[in-house]
Design an enzyme around this catalytic site. Structure first.
Site, PDB file in Angstrom:
ATOM      1  N   GLU A 144      52.222  37.199  50.038  1.00 38.92           N
ATOM      2  CA  GLU A 144      52.601  38.119  48.977  1.00 38.92           C
ATOM      3  C   GLU A 144      52.672  39.533  49.532  1.00 38.92           C
ATOM      4  O   GLU A 144      51.954  39.904  50.443  1.00 38.92           O
ATOM      5  CB  GLU A 144      51.603  38.028  47.821  1.00 38.92           C
ATOM      6  CG  GLU A 144      51.766  36.709  47.087  1.00 38.92           C
ATOM      7  CD  GLU A 144      50.871  36.579  45.867  1.00 38.92           C
ATOM      8  OE1 GLU A 144      51.328  35.994  44.881  1.00 38.92           O
ATOM      9  OE2 GLU A 144      49.726  37.045  45.879  1.00 38.92           O
ATOM     10  N   CYS A 157      52.617  47.333  50.421  1.00 39.48           N
ATOM     11  CA  CYS A 157      51.390  46.699  50.905  1.00 39.48           C
ATOM     12  C   CYS A 157      51.786  45.382  51.574  1.00 39.48           C
ATOM     13  O   CYS A 157      52.282  44.480  50.910  1.00 39.48           O
ATOM     14  CB  CYS A 157      50.455  46.470  49.718  1.00 39.48           C
ATOM     15  SG  CYS A 157      48.937  45.620  50.143  1.00 39.48           S
ATOM     16  N   CYS A 164      43.205  34.390  55.531  1.00 43.16           N
ATOM     17  CA  CYS A 164      42.379  35.228  56.402  1.00 43.16           C
ATOM     18  C   CYS A 164      41.283  34.350  56.962  1.00 43.16           C
ATOM     19  O   CYS A 164      40.719  33.533  56.237  1.00 43.16           O
ATOM     20  CB  CYS A 164      41.774  36.393  55.605  1.00 43.16           C
ATOM     21  SG  CYS A 164      40.828  37.551  56.628  1.00 43.16           S
ATOM     22  N   CYS A 168      34.956  37.393  53.424  1.00 49.38           N
ATOM     23  CA  CYS A 168      34.269  38.394  52.600  1.00 49.38           C
ATOM     24  C   CYS A 168      34.037  37.809  51.201  1.00 49.38           C
ATOM     25  O   CYS A 168      34.953  37.227  50.617  1.00 49.38           O
ATOM     26  CB  CYS A 168      35.092  39.681  52.530  1.00 49.38           C
ATOM     27  SG  CYS A 168      35.403  40.364  54.169  1.00 49.38           S
ATOM     28  N   CYS A 171      36.404  38.554  48.118  1.00 48.63           N
ATOM     29  CA  CYS A 171      37.852  38.585  48.342  1.00 48.63           C
ATOM     30  C   CYS A 171      38.481  37.206  48.170  1.00 48.63           C
ATOM     31  O   CYS A 171      38.054  36.242  48.791  1.00 48.63           O
ATOM     32  CB  CYS A 171      38.137  39.117  49.741  1.00 48.63           C
ATOM     33  SG  CYS A 171      39.889  39.045  50.195  1.00 48.63           S
ATOM     34  N   SER A 261      44.238  48.683  57.508  1.00 48.92           N
ATOM     35  CA  SER A 261      42.888  48.497  56.971  1.00 48.92           C
ATOM     36  C   SER A 261      42.199  47.355  57.702  1.00 48.92           C
ATOM     37  O   SER A 261      42.755  46.264  57.830  1.00 48.92           O
ATOM     38  CB  SER A 261      42.986  48.165  55.472  1.00 48.92           C
ATOM     39  OG  SER A 261      41.706  47.843  54.960  1.00 48.92           O
ATOM     40  N   ASN A 360      38.303  43.707  41.643  1.00 46.86           N
ATOM     41  CA  ASN A 360      39.246  42.861  40.914  1.00 46.86           C
ATOM     42  C   ASN A 360      38.740  41.428  40.888  1.00 46.86           C
ATOM     43  O   ASN A 360      38.704  40.786  41.935  1.00 46.86           O
ATOM     44  CB  ASN A 360      40.609  42.866  41.621  1.00 46.86           C
ATOM     45  CG  ASN A 360      41.209  44.247  41.622  1.00 46.86           C
ATOM     46  OD1 ASN A 360      41.381  44.858  40.578  1.00 46.86           O
ATOM     47  ND2 ASN A 360      41.499  44.764  42.804  1.00 46.86           N
ATOM     48  N   CYS A 403      44.335  44.309  44.857  1.00 48.45           N
ATOM     49  CA  CYS A 403      43.623  44.208  46.125  1.00 48.45           C
ATOM     50  C   CYS A 403      42.734  42.990  46.109  1.00 48.45           C
ATOM     51  O   CYS A 403      41.950  42.799  45.180  1.00 48.45           O
ATOM     52  CB  CYS A 403      42.652  45.385  46.286  1.00 48.45           C
ATOM     53  SG  CYS A 403      43.405  46.928  46.553  1.00 48.45           S
TER      54      CYS A 403
HETATM   55  N1  SAH Z   1      41.521  42.431  55.789  1.00 51.75           N
HETATM   56  C1  SAH Z   1      41.671  43.819  55.716  1.00 51.75           C
HETATM   57  C2  SAH Z   1      42.851  44.260  54.879  1.00 51.75           C
HETATM   58  C3  SAH Z   1      43.174  43.482  53.634  1.00 51.75           C
HETATM   59  S1  SAH Z   1      42.093  43.632  52.288  1.00 51.75           S
HETATM   60  C4  SAH Z   1      40.405  44.450  55.209  1.00 51.75           C
HETATM   61  O1  SAH Z   1      39.521  43.745  54.767  1.00 51.75           O
HETATM   62  O2  SAH Z   1      40.288  45.667  55.299  1.00 51.75           O
HETATM   63  C5  SAH Z   1      42.510  45.223  51.562  1.00 51.75           C
HETATM   64  C6  SAH Z   1      41.336  45.858  50.816  1.00 51.75           C
HETATM   65  O3  SAH Z   1      41.089  45.169  49.577  1.00 51.75           O
HETATM   66  C7  SAH Z   1      40.034  45.803  51.609  1.00 51.75           C
HETATM   67  O4  SAH Z   1      39.336  47.015  51.522  1.00 51.75           O
HETATM   68  C8  SAH Z   1      39.288  44.725  50.883  1.00 51.75           C
HETATM   69  O5  SAH Z   1      37.924  44.817  51.112  1.00 51.75           O
HETATM   70  C9  SAH Z   1      39.696  44.979  49.437  1.00 51.75           C
HETATM   71  N2  SAH Z   1      39.410  43.852  48.545  1.00 51.75           N
HETATM   72  C10 SAH Z   1      39.320  42.555  48.853  1.00 51.75           C
HETATM   73  N3  SAH Z   1      39.030  41.823  47.751  1.00 51.75           N
HETATM   74  C11 SAH Z   1      38.934  42.686  46.714  1.00 51.75           C
HETATM   75  C12 SAH Z   1      38.693  42.539  45.305  1.00 51.75           C
HETATM   76  N4  SAH Z   1      38.495  41.357  44.781  1.00 51.75           N
HETATM   77  N5  SAH Z   1      38.663  43.653  44.552  1.00 51.75           N
HETATM   78  C13 SAH Z   1      38.915  44.854  45.104  1.00 51.75           C
HETATM   79  N6  SAH Z   1      39.184  45.057  46.399  1.00 51.75           N
HETATM   80  C14 SAH Z   1      39.174  43.990  47.218  1.00 51.75           C
HETATM   81 FE1  SF4 Z   2      39.934  38.965  55.021  1.00 51.26          FE
HETATM   82 FE2  SF4 Z   2      39.670  39.605  52.462  1.00 51.26          FE
HETATM   83 FE3  SF4 Z   2      37.710  40.168  54.186  1.00 51.26          FE
HETATM   84 FE4  SF4 Z   2      40.014  41.554  54.301  1.00 51.26          FE
HETATM   85  S1  SF4 Z   2      38.549  41.562  52.601  1.00 51.26           S
HETATM   86  S2  SF4 Z   2      38.852  40.661  56.041  1.00 51.26           S
HETATM   87  S3  SF4 Z   2      41.475  39.932  53.701  1.00 51.26           S
HETATM   88  S4  SF4 Z   2      38.408  38.102  53.609  1.00 51.26           S
END
Ligand code: SAH
Ligand code: SF4
Length: 437
Positions: A144, A157, A164, A168, A171, A261, A360, A403
């Protein structure tokens, strides 16, 4: 040149894995990427869209264009593909008919397929994009990509991986089972697809009623690597894609308007700065190692102190060129006054901006977004310490383009998420990001 599935690189030990909470609790940091896709020998019909100058040169060599012509021919292709957005070799009128015919016999200018486009009431657009199949075992990876227009800028974006490998805990992308790196061409192609869709080529016009910037500049003026994937686990392709995107004779995006990022892949950060020279964003999210180990498990490999040292060493930092620290607001987890105070203390001496991201939710997520008053209070502490601390403004709320919510695998989950949103317990939307330029 085509991308082909490199069977030899397929990891025989890589079992498809879903990430459960139990696995996470047991210290599970990463899944194994199942597929590696590499630029390989081009079978007929491969698209030239997204290729680097060197790859274009190889493509010309492969159809017998003499070496002495390579430089000129690459420059011509470059102009047509990346400056004009050509979709057909027939448009390339400054090239001989015979060469155009040879190019058309061997290659295409095809874009990845747009499976769906959703347009939010606020103008945000989200595309589900299916990449070309890379071989007999691949149906075409889906990712996406989100476009966030404002009056004076348009931010795209982009994704760097399908899924991934990291996990995290807040996420959605981190739960996706299938993971592979996108090639540099697939990363660049997201920008091409976006510019096609919003009419951002010379002589093109945006779709009727579309919201695009009206400052006379480009419709896509900024790129953030904040879609699916960890860019610094795919550094080669990300750096190569940035090279193409920022080339002054083609797509011409300023490197200062490209932000990568990372969750904190410390050993790759210096390389990013040295080779890509983009803006950097760090997904910090916690100020104590114990908590960050849980939220951003790569912290167990590279802890906060190591991460911040790497930030201090990032080339070219100044007050005009700051690192953005992203901090997701999780109710009762990382959002106390003490956390805010510790945050500003930790960042002392680093030219920094702090981006507070309301969490989110997604189906199955175990966190809640902090209350608005809490976010404001947190933001105020940060602001009083001298840091800009914008809270990302919700965008695209109605199309689930938020995000950390991007996950391409199952329609079912998307449908559930949409239902949650409709009932007011779900998605918050995309958040405006960028570096103030
Ligand atoms: N993997 C990279 C870039 C993609 S994520 C990273 O982690 O930086 C882009 C941003 O969205 C990151 O700061 C991530 O921590 C944040 N993110 C991930 N899941 C989220 C969620 N459920 N709500 C808000 N931000 C989130
Ligand atoms: Fe991967 Fe999501 Fe962690 Fe970014 S925030 S490193 S996309 S698992």
């Amino acid at each position: 040149m085509a991308t082909v599935l490199d069977i030899a690189k397929r990891n025989p030990n890589a079992a498809p894995v879903a990430v459960s909470d139990a696995a996470r609790a047991a210290g599970f940091i990463e899944k194994t990427a199942e597929l590696n896709v590499v630029a390989g020998a081009a079978p007929g019909g491969a698209s030239l869209v997204g290729l680097t100058r060197d790859q274009l040169k190889d493509s010309l060599a492969a159809i017998g264009v003499p070496e002495r012509e390579h430089k000129m021919r690459v420059a011509q292709l470059w102009h047509w593909i990346y400056f004009r957005g050509a979709k057909d070799f027939a448009e390339m009128t400054n090239m001989g008919k015979e060469l155009r015919a040879r190019l058309a016999a061997a290659y295409t200018l095809a874009r990845p397929q747009v499976v769906s486009e959703q347009v939010s009431k606020d103008g945000t657009r989200k595309w589900l994009i299916r990449m070309a199949s890379t071989g007999p075992l691949d149906k075409g990876a889906e990712i996406e990509c989100v476009y966030i227009p404002e009056t004076d800028r348009g931010t795209l974006c982009v994704s760097s991986q399908v899924g991934c490998t990291l996990t995290c805990s807040f996420c959605h992308t981190g739960t996706q089972r299938l993971v592979r790196n996108l090639t540099s061409a697939e990363i660049v192609a997201q920008l091409i697809v976006a510019r096609d869709a919003i009419g951002d080529w010379p002589g093109a016009t945006p779709p009727e009623g579309a919201f695009v910037p009206n400052d006379g500049g480009r419709f896509v003026s900024n790129i953030v690597f904040m879609g699916m994937g960890e860019p610094l686990y795919n550094t080669d392709n990300v750096v190569a894609a940035i090279e193409v995107m920022s080339d002054g004779e083609g797509l011409t995006l300023s490197r200062r308007r490209i932000t990568v990022s990372t969750s904190g892949v410390v050993p790759q950060m210096e390389r990013l700065g040295a080779e890509a020279n983009t803006m950097l964003a760090i997904s910090l999210h916690a100020v104590r190692d114990e908590l960050r180990d849980e939220l951003v498990p790569i912290n167990r490999k590279y802890d906060i102190a190591q991460l911040l040292d790497a930030c201090r060493a990032y080339p070219g930092l100044s007050n005009a060129r700051r690192i953005t620290f992203e901090y997701v607001m999780l109710k009762g987890v990382n959002d106390s006054d003490a956390d805010a105070r510790k945050l500003v203390q930790l960042l002392k001496g680093i030219p920094a901006k702090i981006n507070l991201i309301p969490f989110n939710p997604w189906p199955g997520s175990k966190y809640e977004c902090s209350d608005w008053e809490r976010i404001e209070r947190f933001s105020e502490i940060v602001y009083r310490a001298g840091y800009a601390s914008p809270v990302r403004t919700p965008r695209g709320r109605d199309i689930l383009a938020a995000c950390g919510q991007l996950k391409s695998e199952t329609e079912k989950l998307r449908a559930r998420a949409r239902m949650m949103a409709e009932q007011g317990i779900g998605a918050e939307g995309v958040y405006v990001v960028g570096n103030g330029e």
